[in-house]
Design an enzyme around this catalytic site. Structure first.
Site, PDB file in Angstrom:
ATOM      1  N   HIS A 201       0.816  -1.207   0.000  1.00 52.17           N
ATOM      2  CA  HIS A 201       0.000   0.000   0.000  1.00 52.17           C
ATOM      3  C   HIS A 201       0.851   1.259   0.000  1.00 52.17           C
ATOM      4  CE1 HIS A 201      -3.604  -2.403   1.450  1.00 52.17           C
ATOM      5  NE2 HIS A 201      -3.876  -1.935   0.260  1.00 52.17           N
ATOM      6  N   GLU A 443      -5.248 -15.984 -23.664  1.00 48.38           N
ATOM      7  CA  GLU A 443      -3.975 -16.131 -22.945  1.00 48.38           C
ATOM      8  C   GLU A 443      -3.527 -17.591 -22.855  1.00 48.38           C
ATOM      9  OE1 GLU A 443      -4.469 -14.432 -18.999  1.00 48.38           O
ATOM     10  OE2 GLU A 443      -6.520 -15.152 -18.843  1.00 48.38           O
ATOM     11  N   ASP A 467       0.326 -14.313 -19.529  1.00 50.84           N
ATOM     12  CA  ASP A 467       0.109 -15.751 -19.523  1.00 50.84           C
ATOM     13  C   ASP A 467       0.357 -16.374 -20.891  1.00 50.84           C
ATOM     14  OD1 ASP A 467      -0.504 -16.649 -16.898  1.00 50.84           O
ATOM     15  OD2 ASP A 467      -2.344 -15.482 -16.988  1.00 50.84           O
ATOM     16  N   CYS A 514      -4.197  -6.587 -22.865  1.00 49.71           N
ATOM     17  CA  CYS A 514      -4.073  -5.993 -21.535  1.00 49.71           C
ATOM     18  C   CYS A 514      -2.900  -6.572 -20.748  1.00 49.71           C
ATOM     19  CB  CYS A 514      -5.372  -6.134 -20.751  1.00 49.71           C
ATOM     20  SG  CYS A 514      -5.863  -7.842 -20.489  1.00 49.71           S
TER      21      CYS A 514
HETATM   22  C1  PEP Z   1      -2.157 -11.576 -18.602  1.00 45.37           C
HETATM   23  O1  PEP Z   1      -2.068 -12.775 -18.375  1.00 45.37           O
HETATM   24  O2  PEP Z   1      -1.498 -10.973 -19.473  1.00 45.37           O
HETATM   25  C2  PEP Z   1      -3.072 -10.735 -17.797  1.00 45.37           C
HETATM   26  C3  PEP Z   1      -3.309  -9.482 -18.121  1.00 45.37           C
HETATM   27  O3  PEP Z   1      -3.645 -11.306 -16.702  1.00 45.37           O
HETATM   28  P1  PEP Z   1      -2.896 -11.562 -15.300  1.00 45.37           P
HETATM   29  O4  PEP Z   1      -1.569 -10.836 -15.364  1.00 45.37           O
HETATM   30  O5  PEP Z   1      -3.801 -11.026 -14.254  1.00 45.37           O
HETATM   31  O6  PEP Z   1      -2.766 -13.051 -15.275  1.00 45.37           O
HETATM   32 MG    MG Z   2      -3.497 -13.830 -17.152  1.00 44.27          MG
END
Ligand code: PEP
Ligand code: MG
Length: 594
Positions: A201, A443, A467, A514
């Site tokens: 935090h 992913e 991932d 993302c």
């Molecule tokens: C990813 O796998 O790229 C993703 C955005 O999800 P996380 O990092 O939460 O697994």
């Molecule tokens: Mg992921």
């Protein structure tokens, strides 16, 4: 500034973890809460009640001090963080903390300090064993509360950051969020701690206050003395004690360059993310906590492209009920109007640990009962979350995103459950957005391979490169021994990304990303060339990515991608990309000028 008279050799260079970017040059303000050595001792039986009472008083004093901190916080950007103080007040009431400590005083006749120390050590061992970085960092909350309690027990005066009279860089073994909240941005120009992680935090607050910070320096608080000259580079995660005049000059120039770039990037906030040939990309923020929303707005993010809902399930003894989830999703949606928020359903399992959800030990958790696999087994929990998301969709633009989809059958199962929930809400006359967009994370390699089939059944894709890379290359994303093989520019990854974006474009759905790859400006031209039109990232990276997008043509990205696909190795691709980007953007990717 006095550059000479301290005992350490000039230019003592330390490496930690940069958690809030920027460069600060100043003098040390040592928040000297020396690590004390407590010698355990026992008390006489008749002293036990007094010892328990002393512990209870320390609890009460700590509670009152935190209430006072809360009252004093008035700045609106800090008010959003007050929940952290509430969390600390809650920890003070924790049954295990009180019960175990009092138990040790009563049964083993330990003095209160020793009993508290043993209880805190037990908590620490528990948290240290956790693999998930975010959860492990929650240990810092226990540490902050424990430290306050101990100081109160020992009758030590609480030194406050409010005592700083002139600009300084705060050095401490540890800073609690309560300390951080008391920081006056005009006085505290940076902070440095021995302990801490990226998602503690205190680190989150540092970023939100935009105070450069480096944590995890292990013993810096015992190396420095008050007034010592220090340079802190929160971007690189480095600290230089007793800088020589040359280093001082070098960092002054770096600091000016950083501030100049930040100012320049500010100008991008309200400009569209559009290439010179008119291709428009939507840039959104990745969010784990509601408190990060102001940062998304401040950096010009067009809504939230990834809300990692599992963060709501961490750090608590039971999963949040539908009402609590609904209230949070609704607030998130309302704060982002007119832009959308993309709520990803629970991605627990694997290394994402939730105490109340008793997952069986798995030999291979990354490939185990994770994300939608878990949700589809725990249907009651899944339905509650879907209800909460749908209900929130009546109050803003909400999108649903399913994580770790491996193929069409699994997607259909999720959608069938969503339909069931829709039917129930209709029957109850509960409003929700009938047109709500439903998308999936891509992913898992199998999803990339059948992206054309999946694209027919969803409104959008969002590629989770974190991932996707781990599974495509069989490289554990958190294992430092194979980190050298974690190559985003591996030809297999480029081919997979092309396959996904082609499938999405053919089906006329939105193709986003993302994962961390989206936040790297070095890759922006490639992603444009591949046709990604939605990129979601930690909000502070949005202006940097936007700057690249606005200075290139999509066509150039396409030519670049076509060329990159002819290379056989990740090294060759990376070299070409680095040279090409340095040629186009010497100020961003060229060799350092100083
Ligand atoms: C990813 O796998 O790229 C993703 C955005 O999800 P996380 O990092 O939460 O697994
Ligand atoms: Mg992921």
């Amino acid at each position: 500034m006095d550059l000479e008279n301290h005992n350490l050799p000039p230019d003592t260079f330390l490496v930690g973890l940069g958690v809030s970017p920027g460069i600060s040059i100043g003098e040390v303000f040592l928040l000297n809460r020396a690590r004390r050595t407590l010698v355990e001792h026992h008390v006489a039986a008749e002293q036990v009640p007094a010892e328990v009472a002393r512990f209870q008083r320390a609890l009460e004093d700590s509670r009152q001090q935190l209430q006072k901190v809360k009252k004093r916080v008035s700045a609106p950007h800090l008010r959003d963080h007050l929940y952290i103080i509430d969390t600390h007040i809650m920890i003070l009431g924790d049954e295990m903390l009180i019960g175990d400590t009092v138990g040790l005083i009563e049964q083993q006749q330990l003095n209160a300090e020793s009993a508290l120390k043993r209880t805190l050590n037990k908590f620490r061992e528990f948290f240290d064993a956790i693999e998930d970085e975010y959860l492990r960092d929650r240990r810092s909350d226990i540490d902050s509360v424990g430290e306050r309690l101990m100081r109160n027990l020992l009758g030590e005066r609480q030194k406050s950051l409010g005592e700083i009279e002139r600009k300084a860089i705060v050095v401490a073994h540890q800073l609690s969020p309560a300390d951080t909240m008391q920081m006056d941005r005009d006085k505290v120009i940076g902070f440095v701690t021995d302990v801490g992680g990226r998602t503690s935090h205190t680190a989150i607050l540092g970023r939100s206050l935009e105070i450069p910070a480096v944590v995890g320096l292990e013993n810096i608080s015992s190396l420095v003395s008050p007034g010592m000259p220090v340079i802190l580079d929160g971007t690189a995660g480095t600290v230089i004690l007793n800088p020589s005049p040359e280093t001082f000059k070098e960092y002054l120039a770096k600091k000016q360059a950083f501030e100049y770039l930040e100012k320049e990037l500010q100008a991008y906030r309200d400009l569209p993310a559009e290439t010179l040939d008119g291709f428009s990309v939507t840039l959104r923020g990745n969010v784990e906590l509601l408190q990060e929303v102001p940062g998304v707005l401040a950096h010009g993010g067009a809504g939230v492209g990834l809300f990692r809902s599992e963060f709501l399930f961490f750090n608590r003894s039971r999963p949040p009920a539908e009402e609590e989830q609904y209230a949070l999703y609704r607030e998130l949606a309302q704060k982002m109007i007119p832009e959308p928020v993309t709520i990803r359903t629970l991605d627990v399992g694997g290394d994402k640990f939730v105490p109340e959800i008793n997952l069986a030990e798995e030999a291979n958790p990354a490939m185990g009962l994770r994300a939608v696999r878990f949700s589809l087994r725990e249907r009651r929990l899944f339905k509650e979350q879907l209800r909460a998301i749908l209900r929130a969709s009546a109050f803003g633009r909400v999108r649903i995103m399913f994580p770790m989809i491996s193929g069409v059958a699994e997607l259909r199962e999720c959608k069938a459950l969503l339909d069931e929930v829709r039917g129930e809400l209709r029957a109850e006359s509960v409003p929700f957005d009938e047109e709500i967009e439903v998308g999936i994370m891509i992913e898992i390699p199998s999803a990339a391979l059948v992206a054309d089939l999946l694209a027919r059944e969803v409104d959008f894709f969002s590629v989770g490169t974190n991932d996707l890379i781990q599974y495509c290359l069989a490289v554990d994303r958190g294992n430092e021994h194979v980190a050298y093989l974690y190559e985003p520019l591996h030809p297999a990854i480029l081919r997979a990304l092309k396959m996904i974006s082609d499938a999405g474009r053919n089906a006329e759905i939105k193709v986003g990303m993302c994962g961390e790859m989206a936040a790297e400006p070095l890759y922006s031209l490639i992603l444009l060339g591949l046709g990604f039109n939605e990129l979601s990232m930690n909000a502070s990276y949005i202006p940097r990515v936007k700057r690249v997008i606005r200075q290139v043509r999509k066509e150039e990205g396409e030519t670049l991608v076509a060329h990159l696909l002819t290379f056989a190795t990740a090294k060759d691709i990376a070299r070409f990309v680095e040279e090409e980007m340095a040629r186009r953007f010497p100020e961003l990717f060229g060799p350092p000028s100083i």
